[in-house]
Motif scaffolding. Sequence first.
Motif, PDB file in Angstrom:
ATOM      1  N   SER A   1      47.719 118.629 -16.357  1.00  0.00           N
ATOM      2  CA  SER A   1      48.334 119.627 -17.236  1.00  0.00           C
ATOM      3  C   SER A   1      47.753 121.023 -17.087  1.00  0.00           C
ATOM      4  N   LEU A   2      46.456 121.128 -16.875  1.00  0.00           N
ATOM      5  CA  LEU A   2      45.797 122.430 -16.868  1.00  0.00           C
ATOM      6  C   LEU A   2      45.819 123.060 -15.482  1.00  0.00           C
ATOM      7  N   ARG A   3      45.901 124.378 -15.464  1.00  0.00           N
ATOM      8  CA  ARG A   3      45.880 125.145 -14.217  1.00  0.00           C
ATOM      9  C   ARG A   3      44.681 126.079 -14.233  1.00  0.00           C
TER      10      ARG A   3
ATOM     11  N   ALA B   1      46.431 130.354 -23.046  1.00  0.00           N
ATOM     12  CA  ALA B   1      47.479 129.327 -22.946  1.00  0.00           C
ATOM     13  C   ALA B   1      46.873 127.989 -22.522  1.00  0.00           C
ATOM     14  N   GLN B   2      45.872 128.030 -21.637  1.00  0.00           N
ATOM     15  CA  GLN B   2      45.237 126.802 -21.173  1.00  0.00           C
ATOM     16  C   GLN B   2      44.453 126.119 -22.292  1.00  0.00           C
TER      17      GLN B   2
ATOM     18  N   CYS C   1      45.159 126.333 -25.492  1.00  0.00           N
ATOM     19  CA  CYS C   1      46.182 125.740 -26.374  1.00  0.00           C
ATOM     20  C   CYS C   1      46.744 124.458 -25.758  1.00  0.00           C
ATOM     21  N   LEU C   2      46.995 124.479 -24.459  1.00  0.00           N
ATOM     22  CA  LEU C   2      47.499 123.298 -23.772  1.00  0.00           C
ATOM     23  C   LEU C   2      46.464 122.179 -23.797  1.00  0.00           C
TER      24      LEU C   2
ATOM     25  N   ASP D   1      46.610 120.537 -27.098  1.00  0.00           N
ATOM     26  CA  ASP D   1      47.805 119.689 -27.198  1.00  0.00           C
ATOM     27  C   ASP D   1      47.628 118.376 -26.442  1.00  0.00           C
ATOM     28  N   VAL D   2      47.105 118.467 -25.229  1.00  0.00           N
ATOM     29  CA  VAL D   2      46.916 117.269 -24.412  1.00  0.00           C
ATOM     30  C   VAL D   2      45.881 116.344 -25.053  1.00  0.00           C
TER      31      VAL D   2
END
Length: 155
Positions: free
Chosen positions: A72-74, A81-82, A84-85, A88-89
């Motif tokens: 999921s992460l970049r 944004a990462q 926050c992602l 969420d994950v």
Amino acid sequence: MEDGTPLRERLVDVGVEIVAAEGIAALGLREIARRAGVSHGAPRRYFPTHRSLLSAIAGRGFDALKDRLDTSLRPDGDPRAQVCLLADVYVGFAVEHRPMFELMFRHDLLDGGDEADSRSRLREKTLPLFASLVALIARHQRTRAARRPSPGPEP
């Protein structure tokens, strides 16, 4: 084993299946051995204690969480944004795999007690995962600090 999987891995596989389907309370050594198709004493050849087997099963949970985060992460993505992602994950994994998540964060497994071998194997999985999370948050903080306007000269 008839499926070619080494017994140690098969015992952990069965434990992962049990925790997913029935929860932590069903993770008895005898039950894992029975479902793996071996004698109740066979797990002791690979896991000297019940806790060492539970640590190995929890390690699989950390592997799954890390895989999900890695997918999921970049690394080059916007740090905010990462983060926050990441949240969420992480929460999504906890909700979808609640019994495994509870097993992963049992203090007796993380601390390992007198079982340095199982503790070190579980730590090998947890420390790098959390170090990458800390690094992402630090990157977000640096980016945020760089975007803040610098104070002007004092009047």
